[in-house]
Motif scaffolding. Structure first.
Motif, PDB file in Angstrom:
ATOM      1  N   ALA A   1       0.826  -1.215   0.000  1.00  0.00           N
ATOM      2  CA  ALA A   1       0.000   0.000   0.000  1.00  0.00           C
ATOM      3  C   ALA A   1       0.858   1.261   0.000  1.00  0.00           C
ATOM      4  CB  ALA A   1      -0.936  -0.002   1.205  1.00  0.00           C
ATOM      5  N   GLY A   2       2.054   1.179   0.576  1.00  0.00           N
ATOM      6  CA  GLY A   2       2.932   2.342   0.622  1.00  0.00           C
ATOM      7  C   GLY A   2       3.891   2.442  -0.544  1.00  0.00           C
ATOM      8  N   ALA A   3       3.858   1.459  -1.425  1.00  0.00           N
ATOM      9  CA  ALA A   3       4.786   1.424  -2.556  1.00  0.00           C
ATOM     10  C   ALA A   3       4.179   2.137  -3.760  1.00  0.00           C
ATOM     11  CB  ALA A   3       5.113  -0.025  -2.923  1.00  0.00           C
ATOM     12  N   GLY A   4       5.042   2.737  -4.555  1.00  0.00           N
ATOM     13  CA  GLY A   4       4.597   3.417  -5.765  1.00  0.00           C
ATOM     14  C   GLY A   4       4.206   2.442  -6.858  1.00  0.00           C
ATOM     15  N   TRP A   5       3.621   2.972  -7.910  1.00  0.00           N
ATOM     16  CA  TRP A   5       3.174   2.161  -9.044  1.00  0.00           C
ATOM     17  C   TRP A   5       4.322   1.356  -9.630  1.00  0.00           C
ATOM     18  CZ3 TRP A   5       5.410   2.724 -13.800  1.00  0.00           C
ATOM     19  CH2 TRP A   5       6.163   3.881 -13.993  1.00  0.00           C
ATOM     20  N   HIS A   6       5.525   1.955  -9.642  1.00  0.00           N
ATOM     21  CA  HIS A   6       6.667   1.276 -10.239  1.00  0.00           C
ATOM     22  C   HIS A   6       7.046   0.011  -9.472  1.00  0.00           C
ATOM     23  CE1 HIS A   6       8.394   3.791  -7.125  1.00  0.00           C
ATOM     24  NE2 HIS A   6       9.559   3.201  -7.258  1.00  0.00           N
ATOM     25  N   VAL A   7       6.854   0.020  -8.162  1.00  0.00           N
ATOM     26  CA  VAL A   7       7.153  -1.168  -7.360  1.00  0.00           C
ATOM     27  C   VAL A   7       6.176  -2.287  -7.705  1.00  0.00           C
ATOM     28  CG1 VAL A   7       7.307  -2.087  -5.011  1.00  0.00           C
ATOM     29  CG2 VAL A   7       8.194   0.208  -5.530  1.00  0.00           C
ATOM     30  N   HIS A   8       4.922  -1.945  -7.910  1.00  0.00           N
ATOM     31  CA  HIS A   8       3.919  -2.950  -8.286  1.00  0.00           C
ATOM     32  C   HIS A   8       4.241  -3.552  -9.659  1.00  0.00           C
ATOM     33  CE1 HIS A   8       1.162  -2.178  -4.923  1.00  0.00           C
ATOM     34  NE2 HIS A   8       1.590  -0.921  -5.026  1.00  0.00           N
ATOM     35  N   VAL A   9       4.664  -2.714 -10.594  1.00  0.00           N
ATOM     36  CA  VAL A   9       5.039  -3.209 -11.925  1.00  0.00           C
ATOM     37  C   VAL A   9       6.283  -4.093 -11.816  1.00  0.00           C
ATOM     38  CG1 VAL A   9       5.816  -2.551 -14.241  1.00  0.00           C
ATOM     39  CG2 VAL A   9       3.966  -1.284 -13.139  1.00  0.00           C
ATOM     40  N   MET A  10       7.280  -3.646 -11.051  1.00  0.00           N
ATOM     41  CA  MET A  10       8.491  -4.464 -10.872  1.00  0.00           C
ATOM     42  C   MET A  10       8.151  -5.811 -10.245  1.00  0.00           C
ATOM     43  SD  MET A  10      11.612  -1.988  -9.709  1.00  0.00           S
ATOM     44  CE  MET A  10      10.712  -1.076  -8.472  1.00  0.00           C
ATOM     45  N   HIS A  11       7.250  -5.807  -9.282  1.00  0.00           N
ATOM     46  CA  HIS A  11       6.842  -7.053  -8.640  1.00  0.00           C
ATOM     47  C   HIS A  11       6.234  -8.011  -9.660  1.00  0.00           C
ATOM     48  CE1 HIS A  11       3.940  -9.341  -5.910  1.00  0.00           C
ATOM     49  NE2 HIS A  11       5.144  -9.754  -5.582  1.00  0.00           N
ATOM     50  N   LEU A  12       5.301  -7.494 -10.460  1.00  0.00           N
ATOM     51  CA  LEU A  12       4.657  -8.328 -11.474  1.00  0.00           C
ATOM     52  C   LEU A  12       5.660  -8.844 -12.505  1.00  0.00           C
ATOM     53  CD1 LEU A  12       2.135  -9.511 -12.839  1.00  0.00           C
ATOM     54  CD2 LEU A  12       1.891  -7.326 -14.039  1.00  0.00           C
ATOM     55  N   THR A  13       6.453  -7.950 -13.074  1.00  0.00           N
ATOM     56  CA  THR A  13       7.404  -8.392 -14.108  1.00  0.00           C
ATOM     57  C   THR A  13       8.471  -9.308 -13.521  1.00  0.00           C
ATOM     58  OG1 THR A  13       8.681  -6.340 -13.877  1.00  0.00           O
ATOM     59  CG2 THR A  13       7.014  -6.421 -15.638  1.00  0.00           C
ATOM     60  N   GLY A  14       8.874  -9.060 -12.282  1.00  0.00           N
ATOM     61  CA  GLY A  14       9.860  -9.940 -11.639  1.00  0.00           C
ATOM     62  C   GLY A  14       9.321 -11.355 -11.458  1.00  0.00           C
ATOM     63  N   LEU A  15       8.064 -11.461 -11.039  1.00  0.00           N
ATOM     64  CA  LEU A  15       7.462 -12.792 -10.887  1.00  0.00           C
ATOM     65  C   LEU A  15       7.300 -13.486 -12.236  1.00  0.00           C
ATOM     66  CD1 LEU A  15       4.754 -12.136  -8.134  1.00  0.00           C
ATOM     67  CD2 LEU A  15       6.957 -13.328  -7.883  1.00  0.00           C
ATOM     68  N   ILE A  16       6.928 -12.740 -13.266  1.00  0.00           N
ATOM     69  CA  ILE A  16       6.799 -13.324 -14.608  1.00  0.00           C
ATOM     70  C   ILE A  16       8.174 -13.792 -15.092  1.00  0.00           C
ATOM     71  CG2 ILE A  16       6.260 -12.837 -17.035  1.00  0.00           C
ATOM     72  CD1 ILE A  16       4.069 -10.887 -15.976  1.00  0.00           C
ATOM     73  N   MET A  17       9.201 -12.957 -14.893  1.00  0.00           N
ATOM     74  CA  MET A  17      10.550 -13.347 -15.316  1.00  0.00           C
ATOM     75  C   MET A  17      11.018 -14.600 -14.588  1.00  0.00           C
ATOM     76  SD  MET A  17      12.512  -9.683 -15.632  1.00  0.00           S
ATOM     77  CE  MET A  17      14.095 -10.470 -16.000  1.00  0.00           C
ATOM     78  N   ALA A  18      10.752 -14.676 -13.299  1.00  0.00           N
ATOM     79  CA  ALA A  18      11.143 -15.862 -12.528  1.00  0.00           C
ATOM     80  C   ALA A  18      10.431 -17.102 -13.061  1.00  0.00           C
ATOM     81  CB  ALA A  18      10.831 -15.646 -11.046  1.00  0.00           C
TER      82      ALA A  18
END
Length: 151
Positions: free
Chosen positions: A76-93
């Motif tokens: 909730a405290g993270a910016g939009w970029h953190v949410h995108v990084m989280h998603l793309t990081g999980l997809i990459m993994a």
């Protein structure tokens, strides 16, 4: 937090940079070799690189979650970029695990059996999956920079 951030960045540099090197420098440099020689070099290079990724990827995931929960106080405290990084990081993994368990195992098995045609087909599949991961990795790096400094 600084150590977690540095480990996270180093993991990204190793993983994304390694994919870029492999696709943009190593593969074209091997084009002049005969198929069996090219596959042997690719197998040796992938073996070493995948060992790096097996260390970098979990380190990035762990440090990413440390940063999210201890730096930002949760998603909730993270910016939009953190949410995108989280998603793309999980997809990459996920792509990495799939390429490791699929085409990489098929390539190694085919090379061990002397079946260069099957090994070549598996190597081509690896190339496409690594290319997809490189594109995702570059997008992730761009999003990280843009979100951190560009708003």
């Amino acid at each position: 937090m600084t150590l977690a951030y540095v480990i996270h960045l180093l993991g990204a540099v190793l993983w994304v940079g390694g994919m870029a090197f492999g696709l943009l420098a190593l593969r074209p440099a091997l084009a002049g070799l005969a198929g069996p020689q090219r596959l042997a070099v690719l197998e040796a290079a992938y073996r070493r690189f995948f060992l790096v990724v097996w260390h970098a990827m979990p380190a990035m995931l762990i440090t990413g979650y440390i940063l999210v929960f201890w730096w930002f106080g949760g998603f909730a405290g993270a910016g939009w970029h953190v949410h995108v990084m989280h998603l793309t990081g999980l997809i990459m993994a996920a792509i990495f695990v799939l390429l490791f368990l699929g085409p990489w195992r098929r390539m190694r098995g085919a090379l061990a059996a002397g079946d260069t045609a099957s090994a070549g087909a598996a190597a081509e599949r690896l190339r496409w999956m690594i290319t997809a991961n490189l594109v995702l990795g570059l997008v992730t790096v761009a999003v990280a920079g843009w979100g951190r400094f560009g708003g």
